[in-house]
Enzyme design. Structure first.
Site, PDB file in Angstrom:
ATOM      1  CB  THR A 121      41.139 130.514  89.692  1.00  0.00           C
ATOM      2  OG1 THR A 121      40.266 129.456  90.080  1.00  0.00           O
ATOM      3  CG2 THR A 121      41.939 130.113  88.467  1.00  0.00           C
ATOM      4  CD  GLU A 154      37.005 123.991  95.542  1.00  0.00           C
ATOM      5  OE1 GLU A 154      37.450 124.126  96.693  1.00  0.00           O
ATOM      6  OE2 GLU A 154      36.600 122.897  95.094  1.00  0.00           O
ATOM      7  CG  PHE A 155      40.262 121.189  91.108  1.00  0.00           C
ATOM      8  CD1 PHE A 155      40.793 121.643  89.908  1.00  0.00           C
ATOM      9  CD2 PHE A 155      41.112 120.994  92.177  1.00  0.00           C
ATOM     10  CE1 PHE A 155      42.162 121.886  89.777  1.00  0.00           C
ATOM     11  CE2 PHE A 155      42.478 121.234  92.063  1.00  0.00           C
ATOM     12  CZ  PHE A 155      43.009 121.683  90.864  1.00  0.00           C
ATOM     13  CG  LEU A 156      33.503 124.313  93.732  1.00  0.00           C
ATOM     14  CD1 LEU A 156      32.436 124.890  92.837  1.00  0.00           C
ATOM     15  CD2 LEU A 156      33.231 124.718  95.170  1.00  0.00           C
ATOM     16  CG  PHE A 255      34.062 118.407  80.212  1.00  0.00           C
ATOM     17  CD1 PHE A 255      33.555 118.009  81.437  1.00  0.00           C
ATOM     18  CD2 PHE A 255      34.220 119.769  79.988  1.00  0.00           C
ATOM     19  CE1 PHE A 255      33.216 118.927  82.417  1.00  0.00           C
ATOM     20  CE2 PHE A 255      33.882 120.701  80.959  1.00  0.00           C
ATOM     21  CZ  PHE A 255      33.388 120.269  82.176  1.00  0.00           C
ATOM     22  N   GLY A 263      30.278 128.327  78.819  1.00  0.00           N
ATOM     23  CA  GLY A 263      30.090 129.654  79.419  1.00  0.00           C
ATOM     24  C   GLY A 263      30.447 129.549  80.879  1.00  0.00           C
ATOM     25  CB  CYS A 266      35.541 128.805  85.696  1.00  0.00           C
ATOM     26  SG  CYS A 266      35.198 129.211  87.410  1.00  0.00           S
TER      27      CYS A 266
HETATM   28  P1  NAD Z   1      31.962 135.047  93.561  1.00  0.00           P
HETATM   29  O1  NAD Z   1      31.955 136.288  92.771  1.00  0.00           O
HETATM   30  O2  NAD Z   1      30.746 134.209  93.660  1.00  0.00           O
HETATM   31  O3  NAD Z   1      32.416 135.379  95.069  1.00  0.00           O
HETATM   32  C1  NAD Z   1      33.462 136.220  95.406  1.00  0.00           C
HETATM   33  C2  NAD Z   1      33.079 136.937  96.702  1.00  0.00           C
HETATM   34  O4  NAD Z   1      34.209 137.665  97.183  1.00  0.00           O
HETATM   35  C3  NAD Z   1      31.951 137.949  96.519  1.00  0.00           C
HETATM   36  O5  NAD Z   1      30.884 137.640  97.398  1.00  0.00           O
HETATM   37  C4  NAD Z   1      32.591 139.295  96.873  1.00  0.00           C
HETATM   38  O6  NAD Z   1      31.712 140.198  97.497  1.00  0.00           O
HETATM   39  C5  NAD Z   1      33.708 138.838  97.807  1.00  0.00           C
HETATM   40  N1  NAD Z   1      34.790 139.796  97.999  1.00  0.00           N
HETATM   41  C6  NAD Z   1      35.448 140.539  97.074  1.00  0.00           C
HETATM   42  N2  NAD Z   1      36.404 141.265  97.660  1.00  0.00           N
HETATM   43  C7  NAD Z   1      36.375 140.980  98.984  1.00  0.00           C
HETATM   44  C8  NAD Z   1      37.131 141.398 100.113  1.00  0.00           C
HETATM   45  N3  NAD Z   1      38.128 142.287  99.991  1.00  0.00           N
HETATM   46  N4  NAD Z   1      36.819 140.901 101.321  1.00  0.00           N
HETATM   47  C9  NAD Z   1      35.814 140.014 101.464  1.00  0.00           C
HETATM   48  N5  NAD Z   1      35.067 139.570 100.435  1.00  0.00           N
HETATM   49  C10 NAD Z   1      35.338 140.041  99.195  1.00  0.00           C
HETATM   50  O7  NAD Z   1      33.179 134.194  92.997  1.00  0.00           O
HETATM   51  P2  NAD Z   1      33.340 132.589  92.977  1.00  0.00           P
HETATM   52  O8  NAD Z   1      32.600 132.031  91.820  1.00  0.00           O
HETATM   53  O9  NAD Z   1      33.099 132.059  94.331  1.00  0.00           O
HETATM   54  O10 NAD Z   1      34.891 132.477  92.636  1.00  0.00           O
HETATM   55  C11 NAD Z   1      35.888 132.820  93.575  1.00  0.00           C
HETATM   56  C12 NAD Z   1      37.230 132.338  93.051  1.00  0.00           C
HETATM   57  O11 NAD Z   1      37.214 130.917  92.915  1.00  0.00           O
HETATM   58  C13 NAD Z   1      37.599 132.880  91.663  1.00  0.00           C
HETATM   59  O12 NAD Z   1      38.983 133.038  91.605  1.00  0.00           O
HETATM   60  C14 NAD Z   1      37.153 131.765  90.730  1.00  0.00           C
HETATM   61  O13 NAD Z   1      37.852 131.774  89.512  1.00  0.00           O
HETATM   62  C15 NAD Z   1      37.495 130.549  91.554  1.00  0.00           C
HETATM   63  N6  NAD Z   1      36.712 129.343  91.262  1.00  0.00           N
HETATM   64  C16 NAD Z   1      35.376 129.436  91.001  1.00  0.00           C
HETATM   65  C17 NAD Z   1      34.659 128.272  90.755  1.00  0.00           C
HETATM   66  C18 NAD Z   1      33.184 128.330  90.462  1.00  0.00           C
HETATM   67  O14 NAD Z   1      32.638 127.327  90.002  1.00  0.00           O
HETATM   68  N7  NAD Z   1      32.501 129.449  90.682  1.00  0.00           N
HETATM   69  C19 NAD Z   1      35.288 127.018  90.777  1.00  0.00           C
HETATM   70  C20 NAD Z   1      36.647 126.963  91.076  1.00  0.00           C
HETATM   71  C21 NAD Z   1      37.358 128.125  91.316  1.00  0.00           C
END
Ligand code: NAD
Length: 441
Positions: A121, A154-156, A255, A263, A266
């Site tokens: 995101t 991503e919208f999961l 929702f 919380g 996101c």
């Molecule tokens: P997360 O913290 O679980 O995972 C991010 C990963 O990236 C970590 O494992 C970290 O070690 C790795 N990382 C960081 N820098 C790196 C690099 N240079 N090379 C390789 N790996 C690296 O985060 P997440 O929850 O998976 O979210 C990721 C993105 O997706 C964010 O932008 C978030 O806003 C978005 N998003 C998250 C969700 C959700 O439900 N968690 C849903 C939609 C979108």
């Protein structure tokens, strides 16, 4: 197709695994050695229903592999997904340092045409920033290599991540070339067999869509929470109100569950990021500021109810906190309402018994490691032992079928504060509890 996913967190791991499940060769890359080690031993580092089985199967079929070697990932793929974290900085602006690192690596390592997909995101303008970074790296290498940057938010939902990825409501892709469009269309074909749309736009619009979606969901939650607070003052039942308005298909029933605020990693982050981005463009998001303000109020609500019940004398009491993850079916405690509540309780010398089906140990380790009065219990019954009050914070299914007689017998007190309206007040009161939900009149 050959795909790599950089960043193997909640999003990257699910995306990579599901892409392998439909037959692609996927390399998942992360800088976290421990995480990659675990994955290579077949251990899933997160709790996400159905994910472990998919990882095992696709590793066995050699369609999914895990490495810390980003160069290997980029060299062996046509499409490189960037799914690294985009955490907030101290002003709630998005910290793009991980995105920059990945874009630099991409520019340093590509040797022929590849597509760089922004799955993280990211605020509007980030795809353009990535294009510049990649081009700069290519210029340094004096290479004339074509590439495309694509935006594909991503919208999961955590807790249903596999299902959401395998059968998404929609796929949004921002592209600037027919070549990239065709590659993305082919990659996503297996996921839209059910007739759900892939929407192609310019590269900026998906960046805005993602923030607009999360901010809207946050606003819906704050809205119903305000109605709940009003119901408590004037009498009336917010569950019935939500049903009554949700059946209007212009509003929709999702929702609209009153509770103790949103919380997770996101909703707050993304709502705040949009507010901050608005400021950069001279725009004041009035609704979003109010959404956030209402949510901060709501996060303290169970604590205020506890204080009211004991006329402010809570020092030395014991509270059983049921559920610490930010929502059910995940072990994620990032920005969970439980953090604020435990902090408030500890500030007032309250002993806290924590129970969560999957997240309690990680929560204790991460936030209250050295505090001996925050104690993890193995069951919700053990947590209730000797407690003056229970606070239900996360609506895990197992709480719905709990033996309330057993719980009540183990407690010292009789207060049950239901932050997610899991129980029916009439039923709970029969067991001798003093019960308070959210907005139930
Ligand atoms: P997360 O913290 O679980 O995972 C991010 C990963 O990236 C970590 O494992 C970290 O070690 C790795 N990382 C960081 N820098 C790196 C690099 N240079 N090379 C390789 N790996 C690296 O985060 P997440 O929850 O998976 O979210 C990721 C993105 O997706 C964010 O932008 C978030 O806003 C978005 N998003 C998250 C969700 C959700 O439900 N968690 C849903 C939609 C979108």
């Amino acid at each position: 197709m050959n795909v790599s996913v950089i960043g193997t967190g909640y999003v990257g791991l699910t995306t990579g695994t599901c892409l392998a499940e439909v037959g692609n060769n996927v390399i998942c890359v992360d800088i976290d050695y421990t995480k990659i080690d675990k994955l290579n031993q077949g251990v899933c580092p997160i709790y996400e229903p159905g994910l472990t089985e998919l990882i095992s199967r696709n590793m066995y079929l050699k369609r999914l592999l895990f490495t810390t070697d980003i160069r290997y990932g980029i060299d062996n793929s046509d499409i490189v997904f960037c799914a690294v974290g985009t955490p907030p900085d101290e002003d709630y602006k998005v910290d793009l340092k991980f995105i920059r690192q990945v874009a630099i690596s991409f520019g340093r390592h590509i040797d022929d045409y590849k597509v760089f997909v922004l799955k993280s995101t990211v605020p509007v303008g980030t795809a353009d920033m990535c294009k510049e970074i990649i081009q700069k790296e290519l210029d340094k290498r004096e290479k004339d290599i074509k590439f495309d940057v694509v935006t594909n938010p991503e919208f999961l939902k955590q807790g249903a991540a596999v299902k959401d990825t395998m059968t998404p409501d929609r796929i949004i892709v921002g592209v600037e070339s027919d070549r990239a469009k065709e590659m993305m269309e082919n990659l996503y074909k297996p996921f839209v067999r059910t007739g759900k749309p892939i929407i192609f736009t310019d590269i900026k619009t998906p960046e805005i869509i993602k923030y607009a979606a999360n901010s809207f969901l946050a606003t819906k939650i704050s809205f119903i929470n305000e109605i709940a607070n009003f119901c408590e003052l004037c009498g009336g039942n917010v569950k019935e109100v939500a049903k009554g308005i949700g059946l209007d298909d212009r509003i929709g029933s999702r929702f609209l569950h009153a509770g103790i605020g949103y919380g997770g990693s996101c909703l707050k982050k993304d709502t705040q990021a949009l507010i901050q981005k608005g400021k950069e463009f001279g725009y004041d998001f009035k609704i979003l500021n109010a959404t956030e303000q209402a949510n901060e109020f709501q996060k303290d609500l169970l604590f205020m109810k506890l204080m009211n019940n004991f006329n402010g004398n809570i020092k030395g009491k014991t509270v059983a906190l049921w559920g610490v993850s930010f929502k059910p079916k995940t072990d994620d405690t990032r920005d969970a309402p439980s953090i604020n509540l435990v902090n408030l309780l500890r500030k007032h010398d309250v002993t806290v018994h924590l129970f969560d089906p999957v997240a309690a140990d990680g929560f204790k380790e991460r936030f209250f490691k050295d505090d001996d009065t925050v104690i993890v219990k193995d069951t919700c019954y053990e947590a209730a032992e000797g407690a003056d009050a229970i606070m239900l914070v996360t609506e895990w299914d197992e709480f719905r079928g709990v033996d309330l007689k057993n719980v009540k017998e183990r407690m010292k007190g009789k207060l049950l504060l239901d932050g997610r309206n899991v129980f029916l007040p009439e039923e709970v009161k029969e067991f001798g509890f003093d019960y308070s939900g959210i907005g139930l009149g």
